[in-house]
Design an enzyme around this catalytic site. Structure first.
Site, PDB file in Angstrom:
ATOM      1  N   GLY A  12       0.693  -1.240  -0.023  1.00 24.71           N
ATOM      2  CA  GLY A  12      -0.007  -0.015  -0.011  1.00 24.71           C
ATOM      3  C   GLY A  12       0.672   1.094  -0.051  1.00 24.71           C
ATOM      4  N   TYR A 153     -13.097  -2.656  11.718  1.00 16.41           N
ATOM      5  CA  TYR A 153     -11.667  -1.778  11.603  1.00 16.41           C
ATOM      6  C   TYR A 153     -11.005  -2.219  12.985  1.00 16.41           C
ATOM      7  CZ  TYR A 153      -8.098   1.638  10.675  1.00 16.41           C
ATOM      8  OH  TYR A 153      -6.730   2.274  10.393  1.00 16.41           O
ATOM      9  N   ALA A 155     -11.716  -4.273  15.567  1.00 13.21           N
ATOM     10  CA  ALA A 155     -11.491  -5.661  15.995  1.00 13.21           C
ATOM     11  C   ALA A 155     -10.348  -6.343  15.133  1.00 13.21           C
ATOM     12  CB  ALA A 155     -12.858  -6.471  15.609  1.00 13.21           C
TER      13      ALA A 155
HETATM   14  N1  LIG Z   1      -4.856   7.556   8.259  1.00 20.70           N
HETATM   15  C1  LIG Z   1      -4.926   7.156   9.650  1.00 20.70           C
HETATM   16  O1  LIG Z   1      -5.446   8.145  10.313  1.00 20.70           O
HETATM   17  C2  LIG Z   1      -4.763   5.765  10.049  1.00 20.70           C
HETATM   18  C3  LIG Z   1      -4.492   5.622  11.435  1.00 20.70           C
HETATM   19  C4  LIG Z   1      -4.224   4.439  11.926  1.00 20.70           C
HETATM   20  C5  LIG Z   1      -3.838   3.435  11.049  1.00 20.70           C
HETATM   21  N2  LIG Z   1      -3.815   3.639   9.737  1.00 20.70           N
HETATM   22  C6  LIG Z   1      -3.554   2.347   8.822  1.00 20.70           C
HETATM   23  O2  LIG Z   1      -2.419   2.763   8.128  1.00 20.70           O
HETATM   24  C7  LIG Z   1      -2.464   1.984   6.902  1.00 20.70           C
HETATM   25  C8  LIG Z   1      -2.305   3.182   5.649  1.00 20.70           C
HETATM   26  O3  LIG Z   1      -3.248   4.121   5.786  1.00 20.70           O
HETATM   27  P1  LIG Z   1      -3.328   5.338   4.773  1.00 20.70           P
HETATM   28  O4  LIG Z   1      -4.049   6.189   5.927  1.00 20.70           O
HETATM   29  O5  LIG Z   1      -2.085   5.725   4.580  1.00 20.70           O
HETATM   30  O6  LIG Z   1      -4.051   4.857   3.932  1.00 20.70           O
HETATM   31  P2  LIG Z   1      -4.444   5.478   2.343  1.00 20.70           P
HETATM   32  O7  LIG Z   1      -4.047   6.842   2.401  1.00 20.70           O
HETATM   33  O8  LIG Z   1      -6.134   5.218   2.177  1.00 20.70           O
HETATM   34  O9  LIG Z   1      -3.466   4.560   1.517  1.00 20.70           O
HETATM   35  C9  LIG Z   1      -4.029   3.233   1.511  1.00 20.70           C
HETATM   36  C10 LIG Z   1      -2.974   2.454   0.667  1.00 20.70           C
HETATM   37  O10 LIG Z   1      -3.102   0.777   0.668  1.00 20.70           O
HETATM   38  C11 LIG Z   1      -3.347   0.524  -0.563  1.00 20.70           C
HETATM   39  N3  LIG Z   1      -4.380  -0.653  -0.313  1.00 20.70           N
HETATM   40  C12 LIG Z   1      -5.380  -0.617  -0.029  1.00 20.70           C
HETATM   41  N4  LIG Z   1      -5.865  -2.020   0.022  1.00 20.70           N
HETATM   42  C13 LIG Z   1      -4.938  -2.813  -0.781  1.00 20.70           C
HETATM   43  C14 LIG Z   1      -4.806  -3.849  -1.119  1.00 20.70           C
HETATM   44  N5  LIG Z   1      -5.841  -4.899  -1.185  1.00 20.70           N
HETATM   45  N6  LIG Z   1      -3.851  -4.278  -1.777  1.00 20.70           N
HETATM   46  C15 LIG Z   1      -2.783  -3.335  -1.981  1.00 20.70           C
HETATM   47  N7  LIG Z   1      -2.609  -2.319  -1.751  1.00 20.70           N
HETATM   48  C16 LIG Z   1      -3.803  -1.879  -0.860  1.00 20.70           C
HETATM   49  C17 LIG Z   1      -3.834   1.647  -1.506  1.00 20.70           C
HETATM   50  O11 LIG Z   1      -3.292   1.293  -2.716  1.00 20.70           O
HETATM   51  P3  LIG Z   1      -4.344   1.834  -4.070  1.00 20.70           P
HETATM   52  O12 LIG Z   1      -4.579   3.445  -3.768  1.00 20.70           O
HETATM   53  O13 LIG Z   1      -3.163   2.017  -5.397  1.00 20.70           O
HETATM   54  O14 LIG Z   1      -5.453   0.940  -4.323  1.00 20.70           O
HETATM   55  C18 LIG Z   1      -3.126   2.767  -0.969  1.00 20.70           C
HETATM   56  O15 LIG Z   1      -1.780   2.762  -1.289  1.00 20.70           O
HETATM   57  C19 LIG Z   1      -3.661   1.257   7.058  1.00 20.70           C
HETATM   58  O16 LIG Z   1      -3.447  -0.036   7.350  1.00 20.70           O
HETATM   59  C20 LIG Z   1      -4.533   2.175   7.864  1.00 20.70           C
HETATM   60  O17 LIG Z   1      -5.411   1.401   8.628  1.00 20.70           O
HETATM   61  C21 LIG Z   1      -4.072   4.809   9.186  1.00 20.70           C
END
Ligand SMILES: NC(=O)c1ccc[n+]([C@@H]2O[C@H](COP(=O)([O-])OP(=O)(O)OC[C@H]3O[C@@H](n4cnc5c(N)ncnc54)[C@H](OP(=O)(O)O)[C@@H]3O)[C@@H](O)[C@H]2O)c1
Length: 246
Positions: A12, A153, A155
Site C-alpha cells: 500500500g 476496523y 476488531a
Molecule cells: N490514516 C490514518 O489516520 C490511519 C490511522 C491508523 C492506522 N492507519 C493504517 O495505516 C495504513 C495506511 O493507511 P493510510 O491512511 O495511509 O491509507 P490510504 O491513504 O487510504 O492509502 C492506502 C494504501 O493502501 C493501498 N491498498 C489498499 N488496499 C490494498 C490491497 N488490498 N492491496 C494492495 N494495496 C492496497 C492503497 O493502494 P491503491 O490506492 O493503489 O489502491 C494505498 O496505497 C492502513 O493499514 C491503515 O489502517 C491509518
C-alpha cells in the site's frame, strides 16, 4: 541493522503512510518494492521520488488480499533481488459501511486489514534470511478504543496486534516483528483533508493537530533499524488515547 542497500517491501505504498514510508526507506539507501492495488499513477510518482534517493526501486501491483497475486509479487521480488530484508504490512482500508453487525463490512475489513498481512507474511518470509517486519495497526485496535462506526476496523486492528506478538515469538531471533499504532494521520484515507479539516480532525489529539505520514514513517524506520525491539506496538497517537481514557 544498517539499512543501506537493504531490500524493503512496503504494501500500500502509492499513498499516505505507505508512500511516506517508501520514500523514507529510499532516503536510508534501501531498494524499495512499492506495492499498490489500483493507483498506478500515484505509485509511479512514489517510484520517481524514491529514485531521487536510492537505486533499484520497483513498483509491484498486487491486491494483498489475493493470495495468487501476492505469490506472483513475491516470485518477482525473488527474481529481481533474490531476497527481502524488510516487510511493512501497511496496506489497509476503512469501510464506510462498518458497523457492529454488518457482516459484509466485517468480511471486507478482515480480508484487507488482517488476512492480507497474513498472506504477505506467508509468501515474503521465505525470502527473508533475517530482517524486520513492521505491521501497521491503529489506536482503534487498543483495548477499549475504537467506535461503533469502526467496529470491524477496530476488531481486526486488535487482531493484527495479537498476530504481531505471536509472529514475533515464531520468527525471532532472525526476523524481528513489531507494529505501529497511529492516531489520526493526514492521508487520503481521511479524504485528503485540507488545512482547516486537518485542524478540526486533529482536535481529538492532545497535540491539537493531525499526525503527518512522515511522523509514522519515522517510527517504522526506527523499528527497521533497531535490533532489540521484538513484539512491541509503538503508539503514535498525539496523546489521543490519554484523552479517550479521560
Ligand atoms: N490514516 C490514518 O489516520 C490511519 C490511522 C491508523 C492506522 N492507519 C493504517 O495505516 C495504513 C495506511 O493507511 P493510510 O491512511 O495511509 O491509507 P490510504 O491513504 O487510504 O492509502 C492506502 C494504501 O493502501 C493501498 N491498498 C489498499 N488496499 C490494498 C490491497 N488490498 N492491496 C494492495 N494495496 C492496497 C492503497 O493502494 P491503491 O490506492 O493503489 O489502491 C494505498 O496505497 C492502513 O493499514 C491503515 O489502517 C491509518
Amino acid at each position: 541493522m544498517e539499512l543501506k542497500h537493504k531490500i524493503a517491501l512496503v504494501t500500500g505504498a502509492s499513498k499516505g503512510i505507505g508512500k511516506a514510508t517508501a520514500i523514507a526507506f529510499a532516503k536510508e539507501g534501501c531498494s524499495v518494492v512499492i506495492n499498490f492495488k489500483s493507483d498506478a499513477k500515484a505509485a509511479k510518482e512514489v517510484l520517481d521520488e524514491c529514485n531521487q534517493h536510492s537505486r533499484g526501486n520497483v513498483i509491484q501491483r498486487a491486491d494483498v488480499s489475493n493470495e495468487k497475486e501476492v505469490l506472483e509479487m513475491c516470485e518477482k521480488i525473488k527474481q529481481e533481488f533474490s531476497h527481502l530484508d524488510i516487510l511493512v504490512n501497511n496496506a489497509g482500508i476503512f469501510d464506510e459501511n462498518d458497523n457492529p453487525t454488518n457482516v459484509d463490512a466485517f468480511e471486507n475489513v478482515f480480508r484487507n486489514n488482517l488476512l492480507s498481512a497474513v498472506i504477505v507474511t506467508k509468501h515474503a518470509t521465505p525470502l527473508m534470511r533475517e530482517g524486520k517486519i513492521v505491521n501497521i495497526s491503529s489506536i482503534h485496535g487498543r483495548l477499549g478504543h475504537g467506535r461503533p462506526s469502526a467496529a470491524a476496523y477496530s476488531a481486526f486492528k486488535a487482531a493484527l496486534e495479537n498476530y504481531t506478538k505471536n509472529l514475533a515469538k515464531d520468527l525471532a531471533p532472525k526476523i524481528l516483528v513489531n507494529a505501529v499504532a497511529p492516531g489520526r494521520v493526514a492521508t487520503p484515507m481521511w479524504g485528503d483533508p485540507d488545512v482547516k479539516e486537518q485542524e478540526e480532525l486533529g482536535q481529538v489529539h492532545l497535540i491539537k493537530r493531525m499526525i503527518q505520514p512522515e511522523e509514522i514513517a519515522d517510527a517504522i524506520i526506527f523499528l527497521a533499524k533497531n535490533d532489540a525491539m521484538c513484539g512491541e506496538i509503538i503508539t503514535i497517537d498525539g496523546g489521543m488515547s490519554l484523552v479517550t481514557l479521560g
